[in-house]
Design a protein around this motif. Structure first.
Motif, PDB file in Angstrom:
ATOM      1  N   ALA A 127      40.585  34.800  24.392  1.00 33.48           N
ATOM      2  CA  ALA A 127      40.124  35.025  25.767  1.00 33.48           C
ATOM      3  C   ALA A 127      40.109  33.707  26.517  1.00 33.48           C
ATOM      4  CB  ALA A 127      38.736  35.664  25.772  1.00 33.48           C
ATOM      5  N   VAL A 128      40.398  33.799  27.814  1.00 32.21           N
ATOM      6  CA  VAL A 128      40.369  32.650  28.717  1.00 32.21           C
ATOM      7  C   VAL A 128      39.389  32.990  29.836  1.00 32.21           C
ATOM      8  CG1 VAL A 128      41.719  31.144  30.235  1.00 32.21           C
ATOM      9  CG2 VAL A 128      42.803  32.175  28.214  1.00 32.21           C
TER      10      VAL A 128
ATOM     11  N   MET B  34      51.222  36.319  29.980  1.00 28.40           N
ATOM     12  CA  MET B  34      52.413  35.483  30.140  1.00 28.40           C
ATOM     13  C   MET B  34      53.016  35.665  31.531  1.00 28.40           C
ATOM     14  SD  MET B  34      52.905  33.602  27.486  1.00 28.40           S
ATOM     15  CE  MET B  34      54.555  33.085  27.941  1.00 28.40           C
ATOM     16  N   ALA B  35      53.090  36.904  32.002  1.00 28.94           N
ATOM     17  CA  ALA B  35      53.631  37.159  33.340  1.00 28.94           C
ATOM     18  C   ALA B  35      52.762  36.500  34.404  1.00 28.94           C
ATOM     19  CB  ALA B  35      53.724  38.666  33.580  1.00 28.94           C
ATOM     20  N   PHE B  36      51.447  36.560  34.205  1.00 28.89           N
ATOM     21  CA  PHE B  36      50.516  35.936  35.148  1.00 28.89           C
ATOM     22  C   PHE B  36      50.744  34.432  35.208  1.00 28.89           C
ATOM     23  CE2 PHE B  36      46.224  33.873  35.456  1.00 28.89           C
ATOM     24  CZ  PHE B  36      46.039  34.071  36.812  1.00 28.89           C
ATOM     25  N   HIS B  37      50.860  33.783  34.042  1.00 29.07           N
ATOM     26  CA  HIS B  37      51.074  32.334  34.043  1.00 29.07           C
ATOM     27  C   HIS B  37      52.471  31.977  34.541  1.00 29.07           C
ATOM     28  CE1 HIS B  37      47.461  30.393  32.519  1.00 29.07           C
ATOM     29  NE2 HIS B  37      47.252  31.493  31.808  1.00 29.07           N
TER      30      HIS B  37
ATOM     31  N   ARG C 248      40.686  41.513  38.558  1.00 31.99           N
ATOM     32  CA  ARG C 248      40.243  42.244  37.363  1.00 31.99           C
ATOM     33  C   ARG C 248      40.790  41.525  36.137  1.00 31.99           C
ATOM     34  NH1 ARG C 248      43.883  45.487  39.926  1.00 31.99           N
ATOM     35  NH2 ARG C 248      42.207  46.781  40.744  1.00 31.99           N
ATOM     36  N   PRO C 249      40.197  41.756  34.981  1.00 35.48           N
ATOM     37  CA  PRO C 249      40.699  41.080  33.771  1.00 35.48           C
ATOM     38  C   PRO C 249      42.172  41.395  33.519  1.00 35.48           C
ATOM     39  CG  PRO C 249      38.556  42.066  33.352  1.00 35.48           C
ATOM     40  CD  PRO C 249      38.985  42.555  34.700  1.00 35.48           C
ATOM     41  N   ILE C 250      42.920  40.393  33.038  1.00 36.31           N
ATOM     42  CA  ILE C 250      44.323  40.563  32.654  1.00 36.31           C
ATOM     43  C   ILE C 250      44.354  40.678  31.134  1.00 36.31           C
ATOM     44  CG2 ILE C 250      46.616  39.522  32.700  1.00 36.31           C
ATOM     45  CD1 ILE C 250      45.700  37.951  35.169  1.00 36.31           C
TER      46      ILE C 250
ATOM     47  N   VAL D 111      45.014  38.932  23.949  1.00 42.36           N
ATOM     48  CA  VAL D 111      44.335  37.959  24.798  1.00 42.36           C
ATOM     49  C   VAL D 111      43.935  38.576  26.140  1.00 42.36           C
ATOM     50  CG1 VAL D 111      46.520  37.084  25.736  1.00 42.36           C
ATOM     51  CG2 VAL D 111      44.487  35.615  25.764  1.00 42.36           C
ATOM     52  N   VAL D 112      42.793  38.115  26.664  1.00 44.99           N
ATOM     53  CA  VAL D 112      42.279  38.575  27.952  1.00 44.99           C
ATOM     54  C   VAL D 112      41.964  37.359  28.816  1.00 44.99           C
ATOM     55  CG1 VAL D 112      40.449  39.847  29.143  1.00 44.99           C
ATOM     56  CG2 VAL D 112      41.274  40.656  26.929  1.00 44.99           C
ATOM     57  N   VAL D 113      42.338  37.420  30.101  1.00 41.92           N
ATOM     58  CA  VAL D 113      41.986  36.380  31.061  1.00 41.92           C
ATOM     59  C   VAL D 113      41.006  36.962  32.070  1.00 41.92           C
ATOM     60  CG1 VAL D 113      42.814  34.881  32.913  1.00 41.92           C
ATOM     61  CG2 VAL D 113      44.173  35.139  30.825  1.00 41.92           C
ATOM     62  N   GLN D 114      39.878  36.267  32.256  1.00 41.65           N
ATOM     63  CA  GLN D 114      38.924  36.641  33.298  1.00 41.65           C
ATOM     64  C   GLN D 114      38.685  35.426  34.183  1.00 41.65           C
ATOM     65  OE1 GLN D 114      35.511  39.226  32.369  1.00 41.65           O
ATOM     66  NE2 GLN D 114      36.058  38.990  30.212  1.00 41.65           N
ATOM     67  N   ALA D 115      38.683  35.650  35.481  1.00 42.62           N
ATOM     68  CA  ALA D 115      38.474  34.554  36.428  1.00 42.62           C
ATOM     69  C   ALA D 115      37.460  34.983  37.482  1.00 42.62           C
ATOM     70  CB  ALA D 115      39.789  34.156  37.092  1.00 42.62           C
TER      71      ALA D 115
END
Length: 296
Positions: free
Chosen positions: A278-279, A227-230, A218-220, A203-207
């Motif tokens: 992806a989020v 999980m650590a980010f959330h 930067r993308p996670i 999974v990738v998170v982009q904001a």
């Protein structure tokens, strides 16, 4: 005796032939530019040129206006490239929130729009006009000022780049919104076990905050990092109390619109094989102005 009919103004005549084509022209411009506001500005400029043109000499208004809009978009993309290079943090296209009753438009999904960003302006134009809007290469050649054979090569190169951005399998709309609801509940309540069950391993998170609102720089990437980010956001969510505005289809993907404190935000989820791959989070207020007043 009936009153004499008043002649229509030139502007009314121009609008009568232009307005039925406006939605299609905005579709072209948005896919070229990734910006609702810029697309609307380009189409308005096309109307000004249509008003000034010798319309009686134009045999195919739609083809004429497609050429005008595409050329205006190509001009915009040349200056947009510099803006992208100096943009603060990840760049995402402006979200398009689709009415629930409409079919999902796969041509504006976030993965595809991001893939289009990696193309040259001419590749982007040739691909969109041929593969998305079904135009022949002779018309595309006239539009972008290249030979038909060159346009064919541009579209082929673009197709190779964007092939991986097409969804491998469709997620039924209702199932997608159910996963979006589960993601919202788990991420906002701090249910880390529930959240992990929803996420794909890669999974990738982009904001996108655009430097206007806090967002990851930067993308996670990877489930452990996400999980650590959330986990780090759990306290912030508890303090600000996310307010759900509504669930929605955003750029063809299931997601939701929320108020995080005083910040409007859209979240779109790319789902593959039942897991969130992806989020995509939009927080830049400049890219959310076009949303209906009711969601602000």
């Amino acid at each position: 005796m009936p009153a004499p009919t008043q002649p229509s103004s030139p502007q009314a005549n121009a609008a009568a032939s232009f307005d039925p084509l406006r939605p299609k022209l905005i579709r072209i411009a948005y896919r070229m530019l990734g910006s609702v506001a810029d697309a609307e500005d380009v189409v308005q400029e096309a109307f000004i040129r249509w008003f000034a043109a010798d319309r009686g000499a134009v045999h195919e208004p739609e083809a004429f206006l497609r050429r005008v809009v595409t050329r205006l978009c190509l001009d915009q993309l040349k200056s947009a490239r510099h803006r992208r290079e100096t943009y603060v943090g990840p760049w995402l296209p402006e979200p398009v929130v689709e009415p629930a009753e409409e079919e999902v438009d796969e041509d504006v999904t976030l993965p595809l729009m991001l893939a289009l960003e990696r193309l040259t302006p001419l590749e982007r134009a040739a691909f969109l006009l041929h593969d998305v809007f079904g135009l022949g290469f002779d018309e595309i050649a006239e539009t972008i000022g290249r030979e038909a054979a060159a346009c064919r090569q541009l579209a082929s190169r673009a197709r190779t780049h964007v092939r991986g951005a097409r969804p491998r399998s469709e997620v039924p709309r209702q199932r997608g919104l159910e996963i979006a609801a589960a993601f919202f509940a788990a991420s906002r309540s701090g249910d880390m076990d529930g959240l992990r069950r929803l996420l794909a391993a890669d999974v990738v998170v982009q904001a996108d905050g655009g430097g206007k609102k806090p967002a990851v720089g930067r993308p996670i990437e990877g489930v452990d990092a996400v999980m650590a980010f959330h986990g780090s956001l759990a306290q912030a969510f508890a303090e600000t109390m996310s307010r759900m505005v509504r669930y929605a289809t955003i750029n063809g993907l299931p997601g939701f619109i929320t108020l995080e404190g005083d910040t409007l935000q859209t979240t779109a989820l790319e789902i593959e094989d039942g897991r969130i791959k992806a989020v995509y989070v939009m927080r830049n207020p400049d890219k959310l102005r076009h949303l209906p007043e009711a969601v602000h």
